[in-house]
Write an enzyme that holds these catalytic residues in place. Structure first.
Site, PDB file in Angstrom:
ATOM      1  N   MET A 109       4.522   4.907   8.721  1.00 58.52           N
ATOM      2  CA  MET A 109       5.973   4.806   8.937  1.00 58.52           C
ATOM      3  C   MET A 109       6.578   6.199   9.061  1.00 58.52           C
ATOM      4  SD  MET A 109       7.226   1.424   6.988  1.00 58.52           S
ATOM      5  CE  MET A 109       7.330   2.082   5.345  1.00 58.52           C
TER       6      MET A 109
ATOM      7  N   ALA B 119       7.396  10.355   8.361  1.00 62.86           N
ATOM      8  CA  ALA B 119       7.659  11.266   7.230  1.00 62.86           C
ATOM      9  C   ALA B 119       6.308  11.645   6.633  1.00 62.86           C
ATOM     10  CB  ALA B 119       8.600  10.648   6.201  1.00 62.86           C
TER      11      ALA B 119
ATOM     12  N   HIS C 234      -1.133  11.093   4.352  1.00 60.91           N
ATOM     13  CA  HIS C 234      -1.334  10.563   5.706  1.00 60.91           C
ATOM     14  C   HIS C 234      -2.375  11.411   6.445  1.00 60.91           C
ATOM     15  CE1 HIS C 234       3.020   9.318   5.065  1.00 60.91           C
ATOM     16  NE2 HIS C 234       2.465   8.166   5.390  1.00 60.91           N
TER      17      HIS C 234
ATOM     18  N   GLU D 202      -5.463   3.868  -0.574  1.00 67.50           N
ATOM     19  CA  GLU D 202      -5.555   3.098  -1.826  1.00 67.50           C
ATOM     20  C   GLU D 202      -4.275   3.228  -2.658  1.00 67.50           C
ATOM     21  OE1 GLU D 202      -9.186   4.679  -3.407  1.00 67.50           O
ATOM     22  OE2 GLU D 202     -10.371   3.055  -2.527  1.00 67.50           O
ATOM     23  N   LYS D 203      -3.440   4.190  -2.300  1.00 67.20           N
ATOM     24  CA  LYS D 203      -2.140   4.326  -2.962  1.00 67.20           C
ATOM     25  C   LYS D 203      -1.381   2.996  -2.912  1.00 67.20           C
ATOM     26  CE  LYS D 203       2.291   6.164  -3.181  1.00 67.20           C
ATOM     27  NZ  LYS D 203       3.006   5.211  -2.414  1.00 67.20           N
TER      28      LYS D 203
ATOM     29  N   SER E 237       4.080  10.642  -1.433  1.00 64.87           N
ATOM     30  CA  SER E 237       4.776   9.508  -0.813  1.00 64.87           C
ATOM     31  C   SER E 237       5.934  10.049   0.014  1.00 64.87           C
ATOM     32  CB  SER E 237       5.312   8.585  -1.914  1.00 64.87           C
ATOM     33  OG  SER E 237       6.287   7.715  -1.377  1.00 64.87           O
ATOM     34  N   SER E 238       6.198   9.385   1.131  1.00 60.55           N
ATOM     35  CA  SER E 238       7.342   9.788   1.957  1.00 60.55           C
ATOM     36  C   SER E 238       8.626   9.710   1.145  1.00 60.55           C
ATOM     37  CB  SER E 238       7.457   8.870   3.178  1.00 60.55           C
ATOM     38  OG  SER E 238       6.256   8.875   3.903  1.00 60.55           O
TER      39      SER E 238
HETATM   40  P1  AMP Z   1       3.243   4.653   5.028  1.00 60.03           P
HETATM   41  O1  AMP Z   1       3.683   5.632   6.049  1.00 60.03           O
HETATM   42  O2  AMP Z   1       3.851   4.850   3.688  1.00 60.03           O
HETATM   43  O3  AMP Z   1       3.320   3.225   5.527  1.00 60.03           O
HETATM   44  O4  AMP Z   1       1.689   4.949   4.795  1.00 60.03           O
HETATM   45  C1  AMP Z   1       0.775   4.911   5.854  1.00 60.03           C
HETATM   46  C2  AMP Z   1      -0.615   4.915   5.280  1.00 60.03           C
HETATM   47  O5  AMP Z   1      -0.823   6.108   4.509  1.00 60.03           O
HETATM   48  C3  AMP Z   1      -0.872   3.733   4.335  1.00 60.03           C
HETATM   49  O6  AMP Z   1      -2.184   3.233   4.552  1.00 60.03           O
HETATM   50  C4  AMP Z   1      -0.737   4.369   2.979  1.00 60.03           C
HETATM   51  O7  AMP Z   1      -1.459   3.688   1.966  1.00 60.03           O
HETATM   52  C5  AMP Z   1      -1.295   5.748   3.223  1.00 60.03           C
HETATM   53  N1  AMP Z   1      -0.815   6.680   2.207  1.00 60.03           N
HETATM   54  C6  AMP Z   1       0.462   6.867   1.785  1.00 60.03           C
HETATM   55  N2  AMP Z   1       0.507   7.772   0.790  1.00 60.03           N
HETATM   56  C7  AMP Z   1      -0.762   8.172   0.567  1.00 60.03           C
HETATM   57  C8  AMP Z   1      -1.376   9.092  -0.341  1.00 60.03           C
HETATM   58  N3  AMP Z   1      -0.669   9.773  -1.239  1.00 60.03           N
HETATM   59  N4  AMP Z   1      -2.719   9.263  -0.282  1.00 60.03           N
HETATM   60  C9  AMP Z   1      -3.461   8.562   0.623  1.00 60.03           C
HETATM   61  N5  AMP Z   1      -2.947   7.686   1.500  1.00 60.03           N
HETATM   62  C10 AMP Z   1      -1.619   7.472   1.481  1.00 60.03           C
END
Ligand code: AMP
Length: 280
Positions: A30, A32, A37, A148-149, A185-186
């Site tokens: 998503m 950010a 990521h 895995e977060k 985290s974003s």
């Molecule tokens: P998002 O943009 O938050 O939807 O995350 C995209 C992908 O990145 C998802 O598979 C999340 O689980 C992964 N992700 C987010 N934060 C982390 C992190 N701190 N470490 C590893 N993977 C992450």
């Protein structure tokens, strides 16, 4: 690296890049973007001939309008970061491209969607499943990378590929953390400096929980941990569960148990954060 906005462009680019049926790795995001990521993208680049990343803030997975409105957007930085990682395709669709007509798909994930995030964010996982299935149909990857977060999301995606009969390999990737343990985290970008420092209590408490469980029953350890987070300024726990890592059912005892994970959601001010730690 090409930056594409339409499904048609993505399919065309993939056809041109994968002439000898080379493997495609896919990382849905998503935006950010942060190092968490980046670790997924680097792994995909290492393991595949072509890597595609999507950036799409999926409106139908948000159950809270303010969370959607305030979700950070940093497209220029994201593109720069992906360029540096040797990503091949960035897909940045708008809402109409992904949802030309109203969505009416409904998945049944059973117990997996009835606990934790599923319980506190009604409709969230259905929204995740709908967008991931669409993106899978567009990119047709061999492997897709998930962090895995978002442990429960990973379980849902593994179930989704079973439900839709897909042979895409789902690759789980470890959580990347800041120096003080806070899971990247974003949403961390929305924290004030003081909140950001206090938010680290989530990972501290989850880590300490493993030791607590050696000397006290599950319920007592959970209550003690929740109190410790709640006593930290700005922090309020929404749930802390100790669950089986496959069924996601809460466990009453961690003795002799294997495959047990502690999951927490907590508010830091108005920002909702999640994290998990493996107990065994
Ligand atoms: P998002 O943009 O938050 O939807 O995350 C995209 C992908 O990145 C998802 O598979 C999340 O689980 C992964 N992700 C987010 N934060 C982390 C992190 N701190 N470490 C590893 N993977 C992450």
């Amino acid at each position: 690296m090409v930056i594409l906005k339409t499904i048609k462009e993505v399919k065309k680019a993939l056809k041109e890049l994968c002439t000898n049926s080379q493997s495609i790795g896919f990382v849905p995001t998503m935006g950010a973007l942060h190092e968490g990521h980046a670790s997924l993208v680097s792994r995909s680049v290492d393991e595949n001939a072509v890597t595609a990343v999507s950036i799409f803030v999926n409106p139908i997975q948000f159950n809270n309008e303010n969370d959607l409105k305030n979700y950070p957007v940093t497209i220029e930085n994201d593109i720069e970061l992906l360029e540096g990682l040797n990503c091949d395709i960035v897909f940045i669709p708008d809402k109409k491209e992904i949802y030309p007509v109203p969505v009416n798909e409904k998945y049944d994930f059973g117990q997996l969607e009835r606990v934790m995030e599923g319980k506190f964010r009604p409709g969230h996982f259905n929204g995740v499943a709908v967008v991931v299935k669409r993106l899978f149909e567009i990119v047709e990857p061999n492997k897709a990378y998930f962090g895995e977060k978002d442990f429960q999301q990973l379980a849902i995606i593994k179930r989704l590929v079973k439900i839709i009969g897909s042979d895409i390999q789902i690759v789980p990737c470890p959580t990347l953390r800041e120096d003080d343990g806070l899971a990247m985290s974003s949403r961390n970008r929305r924290l004030t400096e003081e909140q950001r420092a206090n938010a680290a209590i989530i990972s501290v408490v989850l880590k300490d929980l493993k030791e607590l469980l050696k000397v006290m029953p599950v319920k007592e350890a959970i209550n003690k941990s929740i109190t410790r987070v709640n006593e930290t300024e700005h922090m309020k726990v929404e749930y802390l569960e100790i669950v089986d890592d496959e069924s996601l059912k809460p466990v009453n005892s961690t003795k002799n148990g294997k495959g047990i994970i502690a999951c927490m959601a907590a508010f830091c001010g108005e920002v909702r954060l999640i994290d998990n730690y493996r107990i065994s």
